[in-house]
Design a protein around this motif. Structure first.
Motif, PDB file in Angstrom:
ATOM      1  N   ALA A 190       0.530   4.453  -2.574  1.00 55.29           N
ATOM      2  CA  ALA A 190       0.293   5.822  -2.113  1.00 55.29           C
ATOM      3  C   ALA A 190       1.364   6.774  -2.624  1.00 55.29           C
ATOM      4  O   ALA A 190       1.065   7.897  -3.059  1.00 55.29           O
ATOM      5  N   ALA A 191       2.626   6.341  -2.585  1.00 52.25           N
ATOM      6  CA  ALA A 191       3.714   7.190  -3.058  1.00 52.25           C
ATOM      7  C   ALA A 191       3.592   7.446  -4.552  1.00 52.25           C
ATOM      8  O   ALA A 191       3.815   8.571  -5.028  1.00 52.25           O
ATOM      9  N   PHE A 192       3.225   6.422  -5.305  1.00 52.62           N
ATOM     10  CA  PHE A 192       3.063   6.599  -6.744  1.00 52.62           C
ATOM     11  C   PHE A 192       1.906   7.557  -7.040  1.00 52.62           C
ATOM     12  O   PHE A 192       2.027   8.453  -7.881  1.00 52.62           O
ATOM     13  N   ALA A 193       0.783   7.365  -6.367  1.00 54.83           N
ATOM     14  CA  ALA A 193      -0.374   8.235  -6.605  1.00 54.83           C
ATOM     15  C   ALA A 193      -0.029   9.692  -6.310  1.00 54.83           C
ATOM     16  O   ALA A 193      -0.453  10.606  -7.036  1.00 54.83           O
ATOM     17  N   ALA A 194       0.746   9.917  -5.266  1.00 56.18           N
ATOM     18  CA  ALA A 194       1.129  11.294  -4.932  1.00 56.18           C
ATOM     19  C   ALA A 194       1.982  11.897  -6.045  1.00 56.18           C
ATOM     20  O   ALA A 194       1.812  13.076  -6.396  1.00 56.18           O
ATOM     21  N   ARG A 195       2.883  11.109  -6.608  1.00 57.02           N
ATOM     22  CA  ARG A 195       3.734  11.626  -7.683  1.00 57.02           C
ATOM     23  C   ARG A 195       2.918  11.921  -8.942  1.00 57.02           C
ATOM     24  O   ARG A 195       3.147  12.910  -9.643  1.00 57.02           O
ATOM     25  N   VAL A 196       1.944  11.066  -9.227  1.00 61.00           N
ATOM     26  CA  VAL A 196       1.089  11.286 -10.390  1.00 61.00           C
ATOM     27  C   VAL A 196       0.301  12.582 -10.234  1.00 61.00           C
ATOM     28  O   VAL A 196       0.239  13.429 -11.139  1.00 61.00           O
ATOM     29  N   ARG A 197      -0.301  12.762  -9.069  1.00 64.08           N
ATOM     30  CA  ARG A 197      -1.134  13.948  -8.839  1.00 64.08           C
ATOM     31  C   ARG A 197      -0.297  15.218  -8.779  1.00 64.08           C
ATOM     32  O   ARG A 197      -0.776  16.304  -9.136  1.00 64.08           O
ATOM     33  N   ALA A 198       0.944  15.091  -8.377  1.00 65.08           N
ATOM     34  CA  ALA A 198       1.816  16.260  -8.343  1.00 65.08           C
ATOM     35  C   ALA A 198       2.065  16.812  -9.739  1.00 65.08           C
ATOM     36  O   ALA A 198       2.403  17.992  -9.902  1.00 65.08           O
ATOM     37  N   ALA A 232      -4.732   7.918 -10.688  1.00 67.47           N
ATOM     38  CA  ALA A 232      -3.553   7.061 -10.520  1.00 67.47           C
ATOM     39  C   ALA A 232      -3.983   5.682 -10.047  1.00 67.47           C
ATOM     40  O   ALA A 232      -4.756   5.548  -9.088  1.00 67.47           O
ATOM     41  N   GLY A 233      -3.498   4.649 -10.727  1.00 71.29           N
ATOM     42  CA  GLY A 233      -3.810   3.283 -10.339  1.00 71.29           C
ATOM     43  C   GLY A 233      -2.564   2.429 -10.314  1.00 71.29           C
ATOM     44  O   GLY A 233      -1.463   2.908 -10.617  1.00 71.29           O
ATOM     45  N   VAL A 234      -2.743   1.159  -9.957  1.00 70.88           N
ATOM     46  CA  VAL A 234      -1.601   0.245  -9.910  1.00 70.88           C
ATOM     47  C   VAL A 234      -1.998  -1.093 -10.500  1.00 70.88           C
ATOM     48  O   VAL A 234      -3.159  -1.479 -10.527  1.00 70.88           O
ATOM     49  N   PRO A 243       0.810  -1.225   0.000  1.00 75.50           N
ATOM     50  CA  PRO A 243       0.000   0.000   0.000  1.00 75.50           C
ATOM     51  C   PRO A 243       0.840   1.270   0.000  1.00 75.50           C
ATOM     52  O   PRO A 243       0.478   2.253  -0.652  1.00 75.50           O
ATOM     53  N   ALA A 244       1.963   1.255   0.687  1.00 75.52           N
ATOM     54  CA  ALA A 244       2.810   2.454   0.729  1.00 75.52           C
ATOM     55  C   ALA A 244       3.351   2.789  -0.649  1.00 75.52           C
ATOM     56  O   ALA A 244       3.491   3.960  -1.014  1.00 75.52           O
ATOM     57  N   GLU A 245       3.674   1.764  -1.441  1.00 75.89           N
ATOM     58  CA  GLU A 245       4.139   2.004  -2.802  1.00 75.89           C
ATOM     59  C   GLU A 245       3.036   2.646  -3.639  1.00 75.89           C
ATOM     60  O   GLU A 245       3.282   3.574  -4.419  1.00 75.89           O
TER      61      GLU A 245
END
Length: 560
Positions: A402-410, A416-418, A398-400
């Motif tokens: 969340a970190a990816f989604a934050a980078r996408v939204r930035a 953002a999905g996985v 889950p942490a991965e």
């Protein structure tokens, strides 16, 4: 759903393998031309002349591959050009010349040179090991030239035929003519082999990993049942007629259903196209699809020593987004590693690349790779009119996510999905889904990791069968987790292309299916003919089965 009449007179010795597609075809067997046998070593009276003959043979192979590439198109041309580059490698010719200087004749020198290349690729593992088998075809063509024999390859009996081979080399698969080749049967290979993928793209019935096909003689009539994964030798006329009639009915049903995917009772199931390169764009955009469910971006990165710049990426992405204005496009960020090693993204010394730094994990080693890609996607999305969504491969925690989604939204990208490709992600799907906007299940890798079975190894193809009940359990877990978190869940693996299995996936809770454009009409028709309750009943049948073959048989029996 009433059970079907069994095929009349199906022999107990029917040959079984991994079925590809839902089509069937009957015709006489034509086998691939055999590779030349290496003769006994002979003394070399004139090493200079022998070396010249070796170089001429390699040059002739290169020229032939270039001619084939000129007659091919799209990925076929790319494959052939890559093969020509290997055969033209000066190191290969030099090693053969060294063998001649040491006393070897031309055929043995060429064999030794290719074998040294093969050993090096096998030692590298992953993608390189998979390509090692391609060297055998190049070696055989060069040896045949030296011996004055016909090159091994596709037969031409003067009539349509069922092609039977141990396996198919890229140089042959690239030029298959669907007007001549009725079906494919290979002794080796698995559901994700290049033969299976090509057969699906061409709409040809195929059975791969069929060990018994080694004994099929030229001219013997066979019936190839792609859906069942069976090859019937000397089939009864009534079986051939019934299979042909079922295929006509299936195609007629598919042609009669258009528009968004729906079950018979109106439950929506988005039908999306897979896209792997820009040359596929016209066909994908013209398909009756609601968008792209898997846009593989690796084509921009492969066969390069440096990553593509932001401008190059932006132009490529914009072409796709513009073609799909008003429709969904799900972009998968770079999936490097394992079978797609890149010198600027992955380490060359990993002992087991499939379990190493791949997918999203490469962004830990080089964060700028992902940052550049996200910036390019965002720039291309602006003003395109497409519904652009971005997902990361190889997410486990889950942490991965969340970190990816934050980078996408930035980067100003709203969705953002996985990918769910490892059991850890499927089993914790609810928590992962809470950290992002959607999940997409990659059944090919999920099967590989669930069964600890290398997806490139034909000997383990049975474990990678997408009908495996354990794999369906993991799909169900991911779908349930996504639903609990309020996140949509789709499937973009090869499983989504099978109409019967598509019904099972919908019954497991999957809300979108992404496949090759040519596969979507039959999937759409299958959905339109069954209610959501039917799909759930089929899913229960498949999950309760003892193995993949039983699951497939139970569902097909219920479908009638």
């Amino acid at each position: 759903m009433t059970p079907p009449q069994p095929l009349a007179g199906v022999p107990a010795g029917a040959l079984a393998g991994i079925g590809v597609g839902s089509a069937s075809a009957a015709g006489p067997v034509a086998r691939m031309a055999a590779a030349p046998a290496l003769p006994a070593p002979r003394p070399v009276a004139d090493p200079a002349a022998e070396t010249a003959a070796v170089r001429a043979a390699l040059a002739a192979v290169v020229d032939d591959l270039h001619r084939r590439a000129d007659r091919a198109a799209g990925p076929a041309a790319d494959v052939l050009a890559a093969q020509a580059m290997i055969a033209a490698d000066p190191v290969l010719a030099e090693r053969a010349a060294e063998s001649v200087a040491a006393g070897s004749d031309g055929p043995h020198a060429v064999t030794a040179a290719f074998d040294s290349f093969r050993t090096a690729l096998e030692a590298a593992g992953g993608y390189f090991a998979e390509r090692a088998a391609d060297l055998d075809d190049l070696r055989d063509r060069a040896v045949a030239r030296l011996l004055g024999l016909p090159s091994p390859g596709l037969p031409d009996p003067g009539h349509p035929y069922v092609l039977v081979a141990d396996d198919l080399a890229p140089a042959d698969t690239a030029l298959l003519d669907p007007d001549k080749v009725l079906a494919l049967v290979t002794v080796r290979g698995g559901p994700t082999s290049h033969t299976a993928i090509l057969a699906k793209a061409l709409g040809l019935p195929a059975v791969v990993g069929c060990a018994g096909a080694a004994n099929l003689a030229d001219g013997r009539p066979v019936l190839v049942l792609g859906a069942e994964g069976l090859v019937l030798a000397d089939p009864a006329p009534v079986d051939v007629a019934r299979a042909a009639d079922e295929q006509r009915q299936r195609r007629s049903r598919a042609a009669g259903v258009r528009g968004p995917g729906r079950t018979a009772d109106g439950h929506p199931v988005a039908l999306l196209a897979n896209l792997g390169a820009l040359h596929e764009l016209p066909g994908a955009a013209a398909a009756d699809a609601e968008g792209v469910g898997l846009f593989r971006t690796e084509f921009l990165y492969l066969d390069r020593t440096e990553a593509p710049g932001a401008d190059e990426q932006t132009a490529a992405y914009r072409a796709v987004f513009t073609a799909f204005t008003g429709r969904r496009v799900v972009v998968r960020t770079l999936d490097a590693g394992a079978d797609k090693p890149l010198p600027f993204a992955t380490a060359a010394d990993e002992e087991n690349p499939a379990l190493g730094v791949r997918g999203l994990r490469t962004s830990v080693r080089d964060p700028q790779l992902l940052e550049t890609q996200l910036a390019a996607i965002a720039a291309a999305a602006r003003g395109s009119g497409a519904d652009v969504r971005v997902m990361a491969p190889m997410v486990s925690l889950p942490a991965e996510a969340a970190a990816f989604a934050a980078r996408v939204r930035a980067h100003g990208l709203p969705s953002a999905g996985v990918m769910v490709e490892v059991p850890a992600a499927a089993l914790r799907a609810e928590r992962i889904a809470q950290a992002c906007d959607f999940l997409s299940i990659g059944t090919n890798d999920l099967a590989q990791y669930a069964f600890a079975a290398d997806r490139t190894l034909g000997a383990l193809a049975g474990l990678l069968d997408p009908w495996q009940p354990v794999l369906l359990d993991l799909v169900a877990a991911a779908a349930e987790g996504g639903a609990a978190a309020g996140a949509p869940v789709g499937v973009c693996g090869e499983a989504a292309a099978d109409p019967a299995l598509a019904l099972v996936l919908v019954g497991l809770g999957v809300g979108s299916l992404s496949a090759a454009p040519s596969c979507l009409p039959e999937v759409r028709a299958a959905l339109a003919g069954h209610t959501l309750a039917d799909c759930r009943a089929l899913a229960a049948l498949a999950r309760g089965a003892a193995d993949a073959a039983t699951a497939r048989a139970l569902v097909r029996e219920a479908l009638g």
